[in-house]
Write a protein that holds these residues in place. Structure first.
Motif, PDB file in Angstrom:
ATOM      1  N   MET A 223      -0.287  12.342 -11.099  1.00  0.00           N
ATOM      2  CA  MET A 223      -0.418  10.949 -10.118  1.00  0.00           C
ATOM      3  C   MET A 223       0.273   9.880 -11.142  1.00  0.00           C
ATOM      4  SD  MET A 223      -3.138  11.361  -7.271  1.00  0.00           S
ATOM      5  CE  MET A 223      -4.337  11.748  -8.247  1.00  0.00           C
ATOM      6  N   THR A 224      -0.515   9.867 -12.182  1.00  0.00           N
ATOM      7  CA  THR A 224      -0.410   8.730 -13.092  1.00  0.00           C
ATOM      8  C   THR A 224       1.063   8.888 -13.667  1.00  0.00           C
ATOM      9  OG1 THR A 224      -1.705   9.891 -14.773  1.00  0.00           O
ATOM     10  CG2 THR A 224      -2.749   8.094 -13.187  1.00  0.00           C
ATOM     11  N   SER A 225       1.446  10.120 -14.223  1.00  0.00           N
ATOM     12  CA  SER A 225       2.674  10.398 -14.952  1.00  0.00           C
ATOM     13  C   SER A 225       3.858   9.826 -13.888  1.00  0.00           C
ATOM     14  CB  SER A 225       2.574  11.850 -15.046  1.00  0.00           C
ATOM     15  OG  SER A 225       1.772  12.053 -16.274  1.00  0.00           O
ATOM     16  N   ILE A 226       3.847  10.378 -12.686  1.00  0.00           N
ATOM     17  CA  ILE A 226       4.900   9.987 -11.603  1.00  0.00           C
ATOM     18  C   ILE A 226       4.793   8.517 -11.362  1.00  0.00           C
ATOM     19  CG2 ILE A 226       3.548  10.168  -9.379  1.00  0.00           C
ATOM     20  CD1 ILE A 226       7.249  11.347 -10.035  1.00  0.00           C
ATOM     21  N   ALA A 227       4.118   7.768 -11.595  1.00  0.00           N
ATOM     22  CA  ALA A 227       3.933   6.204 -11.598  1.00  0.00           C
ATOM     23  C   ALA A 227       4.422   5.851 -12.590  1.00  0.00           C
ATOM     24  CB  ALA A 227       2.576   5.757 -11.142  1.00  0.00           C
ATOM     25  N   LEU A 228       4.195   6.063 -13.799  1.00  0.00           N
ATOM     26  CA  LEU A 228       4.457   5.708 -15.064  1.00  0.00           C
ATOM     27  C   LEU A 228       5.947   6.119 -15.331  1.00  0.00           C
ATOM     28  CD1 LEU A 228       1.650   6.501 -17.379  1.00  0.00           C
ATOM     29  CD2 LEU A 228       2.308   4.226 -16.855  1.00  0.00           C
ATOM     30  N   GLY A 229       6.455   7.203 -14.927  1.00  0.00           N
ATOM     31  CA  GLY A 229       7.875   7.725 -15.128  1.00  0.00           C
ATOM     32  C   GLY A 229       8.774   6.982 -14.350  1.00  0.00           C
TER      33      GLY A 229
ATOM     34  N   ALA B 166       4.280   9.432  -5.501  1.00  0.00           N
ATOM     35  CA  ALA B 166       5.435   8.903  -5.135  1.00  0.00           C
ATOM     36  C   ALA B 166       5.500   8.015  -4.067  1.00  0.00           C
ATOM     37  CB  ALA B 166       6.418   9.855  -5.019  1.00  0.00           C
ATOM     38  N   VAL B 167       4.592   8.411  -3.236  1.00  0.00           N
ATOM     39  CA  VAL B 167       4.586   7.694  -1.932  1.00  0.00           C
ATOM     40  C   VAL B 167       3.858   6.434  -2.383  1.00  0.00           C
ATOM     41  CG1 VAL B 167       3.137   7.591   0.326  1.00  0.00           C
ATOM     42  CG2 VAL B 167       4.282   9.610  -0.248  1.00  0.00           C
ATOM     43  N   ILE B 168       2.795   6.367  -3.192  1.00  0.00           N
ATOM     44  CA  ILE B 168       1.959   5.087  -3.063  1.00  0.00           C
ATOM     45  C   ILE B 168       2.951   4.166  -4.223  1.00  0.00           C
ATOM     46  CG2 ILE B 168       0.153   4.099  -4.619  1.00  0.00           C
ATOM     47  CD1 ILE B 168      -1.426   6.875  -3.761  1.00  0.00           C
ATOM     48  N   GLN B 169       3.435   4.861  -4.899  1.00  0.00           N
ATOM     49  CA  GLN B 169       4.435   3.846  -6.077  1.00  0.00           C
ATOM     50  C   GLN B 169       5.598   3.583  -5.157  1.00  0.00           C
ATOM     51  OE1 GLN B 169       2.536   3.437  -8.490  1.00  0.00           O
ATOM     52  NE2 GLN B 169       3.853   2.098  -9.739  1.00  0.00           N
ATOM     53  N   GLY B 170       6.196   4.379  -4.341  1.00  0.00           N
ATOM     54  CA  GLY B 170       7.574   3.945  -3.507  1.00  0.00           C
ATOM     55  C   GLY B 170       7.271   2.801  -2.864  1.00  0.00           C
ATOM     56  N   GLN B 171       5.938   2.588  -2.222  1.00  0.00           N
ATOM     57  CA  GLN B 171       5.831   1.172  -1.493  1.00  0.00           C
ATOM     58  C   GLN B 171       5.993  -0.015  -2.478  1.00  0.00           C
ATOM     59  OE1 GLN B 171       5.410   1.486   1.884  1.00  0.00           O
ATOM     60  NE2 GLN B 171       5.847   3.629   1.447  1.00  0.00           N
TER      61      GLN B 171
ATOM     62  N   TYR C 190      12.590   7.704  -0.356  1.00  0.00           N
ATOM     63  CA  TYR C 190      13.133   8.697   0.632  1.00  0.00           C
ATOM     64  C   TYR C 190      13.550   9.769  -0.208  1.00  0.00           C
ATOM     65  CZ  TYR C 190      12.315   5.314   4.361  1.00  0.00           C
ATOM     66  OH  TYR C 190      11.790   4.189   5.254  1.00  0.00           O
ATOM     67  N   TYR C 191      14.299   9.429  -1.031  1.00  0.00           N
ATOM     68  CA  TYR C 191      15.044  10.680  -2.268  1.00  0.00           C
ATOM     69  C   TYR C 191      13.792  11.303  -2.936  1.00  0.00           C
ATOM     70  CZ  TYR C 191      17.408  12.597  -5.905  1.00  0.00           C
ATOM     71  OH  TYR C 191      17.951  13.482  -7.008  1.00  0.00           O
ATOM     72  N   ILE C 192      12.753  10.509  -3.479  1.00  0.00           N
ATOM     73  CA  ILE C 192      11.889  11.199  -4.154  1.00  0.00           C
ATOM     74  C   ILE C 192      10.845  11.907  -3.221  1.00  0.00           C
ATOM     75  CG2 ILE C 192       9.746  10.546  -5.452  1.00  0.00           C
ATOM     76  CD1 ILE C 192      12.335  10.363  -6.972  1.00  0.00           C
ATOM     77  N   LEU C 193      10.456  11.554  -1.781  1.00  0.00           N
ATOM     78  CA  LEU C 193       9.902  12.169  -0.957  1.00  0.00           C
ATOM     79  C   LEU C 193      10.384  13.446  -0.751  1.00  0.00           C
ATOM     80  CD1 LEU C 193       8.406   9.528   1.611  1.00  0.00           C
ATOM     81  CD2 LEU C 193       7.184  10.691  -0.343  1.00  0.00           C
TER      82      LEU C 193
END
Length: 514
Positions: A64-70, A207-212, A335-338
């Motif tokens: 979860m943290t890696s996707i946010a950082l990446g 990704a959902v959280i960071q996508g917002q 949407y792409y990431i989801l």
């Protein structure tokens, strides 16, 4: 062994029934635990489903943290903190250098640490978790009112280094825990599959959280850059980004809370099993590293994983900026990431069934080749959302193999090492720490090199319209460069020597030696 017997009394709890270690199963024979001598390990049993699920949940915080950082750290440093691209690339690069020191060091310290009443690995995770959560939240805190580039640079560099250090203290023991769940090779592979499914789902949540957050940023930037605001289309703008800063901080707090809950489930649901034996003498960090990297299967697996991970991280890490630089695509990034991550989540059990049928090495090749079309088409077809969404499905399917297969192959390498070096059985944390380092190093190097390339291409923060050089650089970082890295990684996987026949031979050797 008497210490093991005292710390693992006979009882009826679910966690205490996880069984002994895989290689110690033969020693118990047909006796019950009460009849067996104190020096004999209990017969290996299957790992309970509850243990597998709780173990899998423990890997979610890292992803979860890696996707946010990446996906967001590059945008955050460049356009929210508004660091110069050179400073931002230095932050990302120096953090990876720091990781290059901390991961192997943590692996060595874990391997030399004493066993406690709750195990050897779990205490590291227990005490590092709150510090990792705190430093992660501080990383996304902007120093409002500070106009000093050096102060912002050192703040985000120090918080990034602290987070990565504490996360190493959590993640290195966690990955090593796979070897101490009990069960045989098949059971450990099953636990790995559960873990990878949970980690891909964690990426989806992150990704959902960071996508917002990215959507809030895109909306603020789009409002500032509208022509009726009397700003030149390709000119610099002064973007306040107050809502974006708040969104980044709220996202960090939410992910920190999820980190805490996942760790709690891990501690409640998993009992660390005793290793079947211990080294006759402690192995130093340099001696241990030499032994690891002289082991040919491990060396080739690590290098192959490094290059393929670097390819995925470079391509996916540039997607957020690629979408935000295109005014027609900025609102569609989430949407792409989801789509990508939903596909990856669904694909994990499919690849797991396939590797059981045709072997891990063959499955790895098939999964990696699926990623070639996205690397070719996404940079070649400009502003075509349907094509991008179709490629996200292929990318997600291939990403699932990168999560599942290398981590499923690593325990085989550890078993092969044990079979060839029966006196050295305390090096599992070092094996896994160097492997974790490859994944982190790939992430950091990809973002650091990408940001440095954008700096030389003339990228400037708060620029409404990117220059042609920046667009060209972005396309190279999305396709040709990752494709070359992927092909290099496949060469090393092709030369990886452990096939299914060798796996069965190693299992027989370890069972005979138990």
């Amino acid at each position: 062994m008497r210490q093991w017997a005292r710390s693992h009394p006979r009882g009826t709890s679910v966690r205490s029934q996880a069984g002994g270690t895989g290689s110690g199963s033969a020693a118990g024979g047909g006796r019950s635990e009460a009849q067996a001598p104190s020096r004999t390990m209990p017969k290996a049993a299957g790992i309970p489903l509850v243990t597998k699920l709780c173990y899998a949940v423990g890997g979610m915080p890292h992803q979860m943290t890696s996707i946010a950082l990446g996906f967001s750290l590059q945008v955050f440093l460049l356009d929210v903190v508004q660091l110069d691209a050179l400073y931002a690339s230095l932050v990302l690069f120096l953090v990876r250098v720091w990781d290059a020191v901390t991961d192997p060091l943590v692996g060595y310290l874990v391997s030399r640490s004493s066993r406690t009443s709750i195990g050897k690995l779990l205490p590291w995770m227990l005490f590092s978790m709150p510090l990792a959560v705190f430093s992660y939240i501080m990383l996304w805190l902007t120093l409002q009112g500070s106009k000093s580039p050096l102060l912002n640079f050192f703040w985000h560099l120090s918080m990034s280094c602290l987070f990565e250090a504490f996360m190493s203290c959590y993640h290195v023991p966690y990955t090593s825990l796979n070897m101490f769940l009990g069960g045989n090779q098949k059971e450990r592979d099953s636990a790995t599959a559960y873990r990878m499914g949970a980690e891909v789902f964690a990426m989806l949540v992150g990704a959902v959280i960071q996508g917002q957050v990215v959507r809030v940023y895109s909306a603020e930037k789009d409002q500032t850059c509208r022509p009726h605001d009397h700003h030149p289309q390709n000119g610099h703008v002064s973007v306040g980004l107050w809502e974006t800063r708040k969104a980044f901080l709220i996202s960090a707090v939410v992910l920190g809370a999820l980190h805490f809950l996942c760790c709690l489930l891990l501690f409640l649901g998993v009992r660390e099993q005793m290793a079947p034996s211990s080294s006759t003498a402690p192995v130093g960090i340099l001696s241990g590293a030499k032994m690891l990297f002289r082991h040919t299967p491990y060396l080739r697996l690590v290098i192959g994983f490094l290059f393929t991970s670097l390819a995925f991280q470079m391509s996916l890490g540039n997607l957020a900026l690629f979408f935000t630089l295109d005014p027609e695509l900025g609102g569609y990034f989430q949407y792409y990431i989801l789509t990508l991550l939903v596909t990856a989540t669904i694909s994990v059990p499919v690849w797991q069934m396939l590797l059981v049928r045709i072997g891990k090495k063959t499955t790895m090749f098939i999964g990696m080749m699926v990623y070639v079309p996205p690397l070719v088409l996404i940079p070649s077809v400009p502003s075509n959302l349907p094509v991008y969404m179709a490629m996200s499905v292929l990318s997600g399917s291939s990403l699932a193999t990168l999560f599942l297969l290398p981590w499923s192959m690593l325990p085989d390498v550890v078993d092969d090492f044990k079979a060839k070096n029966p006196g050295c059985t305390d090096l599992e944390p070092m094996f896994f720490s160097c492997y974790v380092l490859c994944n982190k190093f790939g992430a950091g190097m990809s973002v650091g090199v990408s940001t440095l390339a954008l700096h030389f291409a003339g990228y400037k923060p708060a620029l409404c319209g990117p220059s042609p050089d920046v667009v060209t650089t972005q396309r190279v970082l999305l396709g040709p460069a990752p494709l070359c890295l992927l092909l290099v990684g496949l060469v090393f996987f092709y030369r990886y020597p452990i096939d299914e026949a060798r796996r069965q031979q190693v299992a027989a050797e370890l069972e005979a030696a138990a």
